[in-house]
Write an enzyme that holds these catalytic residues in place. Structure first.
Site, PDB file in Angstrom:
ATOM      1  N   ASN A 184       0.848  -1.191   0.000  1.00 14.95           N
ATOM      2  CA  ASN A 184       0.000   0.000   0.000  1.00 14.95           C
ATOM      3  C   ASN A 184       0.892   1.253   0.000  1.00 14.95           C
ATOM      4  O   ASN A 184       1.656   1.466   0.939  1.00 14.95           O
ATOM      5  CB  ASN A 184      -0.902  -0.042   1.246  1.00 14.95           C
ATOM      6  CG  ASN A 184      -1.857   1.118   1.287  1.00 14.95           C
ATOM      7  OD1 ASN A 184      -1.468   2.251   1.043  1.00 14.95           O
ATOM      8  ND2 ASN A 184      -3.106   0.848   1.604  1.00 14.95           N
ATOM      9  N   HIS A 208       1.113   6.281   1.750  1.00 12.16           N
ATOM     10  CA  HIS A 208       1.879   7.252   2.546  1.00 12.16           C
ATOM     11  C   HIS A 208       3.026   7.905   1.786  1.00 12.16           C
ATOM     12  O   HIS A 208       3.603   8.884   2.260  1.00 12.16           O
ATOM     13  CB  HIS A 208       2.321   6.620   3.866  1.00 12.16           C
ATOM     14  CG  HIS A 208       1.128   6.325   4.725  1.00 12.16           C
ATOM     15  ND1 HIS A 208       0.227   7.307   5.071  1.00 12.16           N
ATOM     16  CD2 HIS A 208       0.643   5.179   5.241  1.00 12.16           C
ATOM     17  CE1 HIS A 208      -0.752   6.771   5.779  1.00 12.16           C
ATOM     18  NE2 HIS A 208      -0.525   5.482   5.891  1.00 12.16           N
ATOM     19  N   ARG A 234       3.604  18.850   1.270  1.00  7.37           N
ATOM     20  CA  ARG A 234       4.156  20.085   0.705  1.00  7.37           C
ATOM     21  C   ARG A 234       3.484  20.471  -0.615  1.00  7.37           C
ATOM     22  O   ARG A 234       3.936  21.393  -1.287  1.00  7.37           O
ATOM     23  CB  ARG A 234       5.658  19.901   0.473  1.00  7.37           C
ATOM     24  CG  ARG A 234       6.483  19.819   1.738  1.00  7.37           C
ATOM     25  CD  ARG A 234       6.572  21.146   2.464  1.00  7.37           C
ATOM     26  NE  ARG A 234       7.361  22.096   1.712  1.00  7.37           N
ATOM     27  CZ  ARG A 234       8.661  22.323   1.941  1.00  7.37           C
ATOM     28  NH1 ARG A 234       9.273  21.691   2.916  1.00  7.37           N
ATOM     29  NH2 ARG A 234       9.322  23.177   1.212  1.00  7.37           N
ATOM     30  N   HIS A 244      -5.475   3.719  -1.693  1.00 14.24           N
ATOM     31  CA  HIS A 244      -6.795   4.087  -1.170  1.00 14.24           C
ATOM     32  C   HIS A 244      -7.115   5.495  -1.659  1.00 14.24           C
ATOM     33  O   HIS A 244      -6.475   6.454  -1.249  1.00 14.24           O
ATOM     34  CB  HIS A 244      -6.746   4.033   0.367  1.00 14.24           C
ATOM     35  CG  HIS A 244      -8.064   4.285   1.029  1.00 14.24           C
ATOM     36  ND1 HIS A 244      -8.266   4.090   2.367  1.00 14.24           N
ATOM     37  CD2 HIS A 244      -9.263   4.721   0.544  1.00 14.24           C
ATOM     38  CE1 HIS A 244      -9.521   4.382   2.681  1.00 14.24           C
ATOM     39  NE2 HIS A 244     -10.136   4.779   1.587  1.00 14.24           N
ATOM     40  N   ARG A 295      -9.221   8.238  -1.097  1.00 18.51           N
ATOM     41  CA  ARG A 295     -10.187   8.694  -0.082  1.00 18.51           C
ATOM     42  C   ARG A 295     -11.054   9.803  -0.649  1.00 18.51           C
ATOM     43  O   ARG A 295     -10.630  10.541  -1.540  1.00 18.51           O
ATOM     44  CB  ARG A 295      -9.437   9.191   1.160  1.00 18.51           C
ATOM     45  CG  ARG A 295      -8.670   8.106   1.889  1.00 18.51           C
ATOM     46  CD  ARG A 295      -8.109   8.631   3.191  1.00 18.51           C
ATOM     47  NE  ARG A 295      -9.146   8.777   4.178  1.00 18.51           N
ATOM     48  CZ  ARG A 295      -9.374   7.912   5.170  1.00 18.51           C
ATOM     49  NH1 ARG A 295      -8.602   6.861   5.328  1.00 18.51           N
ATOM     50  NH2 ARG A 295     -10.338   8.119   6.027  1.00 18.51           N
ATOM     51  N   ARG A 354      -6.886  13.057   0.613  1.00 12.78           N
ATOM     52  CA  ARG A 354      -5.804  13.550   1.498  1.00 12.78           C
ATOM     53  C   ARG A 354      -4.432  13.035   1.085  1.00 12.78           C
ATOM     54  O   ARG A 354      -3.426  13.610   1.448  1.00 12.78           O
ATOM     55  CB  ARG A 354      -6.090  13.210   2.952  1.00 12.78           C
ATOM     56  CG  ARG A 354      -5.981  11.746   3.277  1.00 12.78           C
ATOM     57  CD  ARG A 354      -5.939  11.522   4.762  1.00 12.78           C
ATOM     58  NE  ARG A 354      -7.246  11.650   5.365  1.00 12.78           N
ATOM     59  CZ  ARG A 354      -7.608  10.977   6.464  1.00 12.78           C
ATOM     60  NH1 ARG A 354      -6.734  10.192   7.067  1.00 12.78           N
ATOM     61  NH2 ARG A 354      -8.801  11.112   6.975  1.00 12.78           N
ATOM     62  N   GLU A 369      -8.560   0.574  -2.954  1.00  9.98           N
ATOM     63  CA  GLU A 369      -9.412   0.629  -1.767  1.00  9.98           C
ATOM     64  C   GLU A 369     -10.274   1.872  -1.871  1.00  9.98           C
ATOM     65  O   GLU A 369      -9.766   2.953  -2.215  1.00  9.98           O
ATOM     66  CB  GLU A 369      -8.556   0.751  -0.503  1.00  9.98           C
ATOM     67  CG  GLU A 369      -7.745  -0.468  -0.193  1.00  9.98           C
ATOM     68  CD  GLU A 369      -6.833  -0.221   1.014  1.00  9.98           C
ATOM     69  OE1 GLU A 369      -6.857   0.887   1.592  1.00  9.98           O
ATOM     70  OE2 GLU A 369      -6.093  -1.129   1.367  1.00  9.98           O
ATOM     71  N   THR A 382      -7.948   3.646   8.362  1.00  4.61           N
ATOM     72  CA  THR A 382      -9.221   2.931   8.425  1.00  4.61           C
ATOM     73  C   THR A 382      -9.406   2.270   9.790  1.00  4.61           C
ATOM     74  O   THR A 382      -8.568   1.489  10.223  1.00  4.61           O
ATOM     75  CB  THR A 382      -9.252   1.834   7.331  1.00  4.61           C
ATOM     76  OG1 THR A 382      -8.720   2.388   6.140  1.00  4.61           O
ATOM     77  CG2 THR A 382     -10.661   1.353   7.088  1.00  4.61           C
ATOM     78  N   GLU A 392     -11.258  -9.270   2.997  1.00  5.61           N
ATOM     79  CA  GLU A 392      -9.956  -8.949   3.591  1.00  5.61           C
ATOM     80  C   GLU A 392     -10.177  -8.870   5.091  1.00  5.61           C
ATOM     81  O   GLU A 392     -10.934  -8.017   5.575  1.00  5.61           O
ATOM     82  CB  GLU A 392      -9.391  -7.629   3.059  1.00  5.61           C
ATOM     83  CG  GLU A 392      -8.047  -7.295   3.722  1.00  5.61           C
ATOM     84  CD  GLU A 392      -7.382  -6.044   3.166  1.00  5.61           C
ATOM     85  OE1 GLU A 392      -7.653  -5.665   2.004  1.00  5.61           O
ATOM     86  OE2 GLU A 392      -6.588  -5.438   3.922  1.00  5.61           O
ATOM     87  N   HIS A 397      -3.729  -4.741   7.676  1.00  3.83           N
ATOM     88  CA  HIS A 397      -3.824  -3.582   8.566  1.00  3.83           C
ATOM     89  C   HIS A 397      -2.928  -3.771   9.781  1.00  3.83           C
ATOM     90  O   HIS A 397      -3.070  -4.736  10.525  1.00  3.83           O
ATOM     91  CB  HIS A 397      -5.253  -3.275   9.028  1.00  3.83           C
ATOM     92  CG  HIS A 397      -5.444  -1.801   9.225  1.00  3.83           C
ATOM     93  ND1 HIS A 397      -5.028  -1.154  10.355  1.00  3.83           N
ATOM     94  CD2 HIS A 397      -5.944  -0.844   8.399  1.00  3.83           C
ATOM     95  CE1 HIS A 397      -5.283   0.137  10.231  1.00  3.83           C
ATOM     96  NE2 HIS A 397      -5.832   0.363   9.054  1.00  3.83           N
ATOM     97  N   GLY A 398      -1.985  -2.854   9.916  1.00  2.00           N
ATOM     98  CA  GLY A 398      -1.106  -2.841  11.085  1.00  2.00           C
ATOM     99  C   GLY A 398      -0.001  -3.890  11.054  1.00  2.00           C
ATOM    100  O   GLY A 398       0.764  -4.012  12.006  1.00  2.00           O
TER     101      GLY A 398
END
Ligand code: PXP
Length: 240
Positions: free
Chosen positions: A7, A10, A18, A43, A45, A49, A69, A100, A150, A194-195
């Site tokens: 994923n 980030h 910036r 993802h 969104r 973002r 996603e 999420t 998932e 996730h995580g």
């Protein structure tokens, strides 16, 4: 061998901090593939973002498997039908959340989900539902005739971060295992995520039937130190 979807949200989070044109999620997606990732996950969104529409279009052009996603909304459905990723993973979405939180309640939202799943599948897009490891959520996913579920590993992962939580870790891991077993019995294909990080991933890989893990933050964080390619190589090693 369990497949790995990286994923790359980030990378876009950093770029958007910036409002620049770099770092480029597509360039980093290429590096992830070079390191052994089996596909890319992003993802889109509703508040844009991190990942932007143009990123999804550019990622689609890469010769790699793309899992988009998204929330189950009319706007997102339109985008998915146009861009045609290999898979759409439907997730819950709240504006204020950092990431999420919790799985999609497919029991509560079944009426809304049914036509969305059908439209995606009719376009040749596989559908996955991001759900908690609960009996009724797995059961309803089968009724909705999704291709994949998932399983949300967030609670397991979070408990694994804290020392002295062995019992909680075991309990949360068991919940994922039981849900995976139920899904296999009723013929659903299974992803999880996730995580997950370099320390807690192995136990999830041991659960029979889980085909792919979707991992983001831990790999991106590691890539800051060693580069994306090496971060993915290390994750593949941890999954073995
Ligand atoms: N799977 C889903 C459905 C997600 O929403 C996310 C976070 O975007 C992930 C996997 C990856 O989670 P993490 O970044 O914690 O590895």
């Amino acid at each position: 061998m369990t497949r790995l979807g990286v994923n790359i949200d980030h990378i876009a989070t950093l770029r958007q901090a910036r409002l620049e044109s770099f770092p480029d999620p597509v360039e980093l997606a290429r590096e992830a593939i070079a390191g052994g990732a089996d596909g890319v996950v992003c993802h889109l969104r509703e508040d844009r973002r991190h990942i932007l529409d143009k990123d999804v279009i550019a990622l689609r052009r890469l010769k790699t498997r793309l899992d988009l996603e998204m929330a189950a909304t009319t706007e997102m459905l339109g985008i998915a039908l146009k861009i045609k990723p290999d898979m759409v993973t439907l997730v819950p979405e709240k504006r204020q959340e950092i990431t999420t939180e919790g799985g999609l309640d497919v029991v509560k939202h079944r009426r809304k989900l049914k036509p969305i799943i059908k439209k995606l599948q009719d376009r040749g897009i596989q559908v996955s539902l991001f759900i908690d490891s609960q009996h009724e959520q797995v059961e309803e996913s089968a009724v909705l005739m999704t291709d994949f579920i998932e399983l949300h590993t967030g609670k397991y992962a979070r408990s694994s971060y804290i020392k002295g939580r062995k019992l909680t870790v075991k309990r949360e891991l068991e919940k994922v295992g039981i849900a995976a077993q139920q899904a296999r019995w009723i013929g659903l294909r299974i992803n999880a995520g996730h995580g997950l990080d370099y320390h807690n991933v192995k136990e999830i890989c041991r659960i029979p039937g889980i085909e792919e893990l979707n991992i983001g933050f831990s790999i991106i964080a590691r890539s800051v130190v060693v580069g994306m390619r090496q971060a993915v190589i290390e994750m593949r090693r941890a999954m073995r």
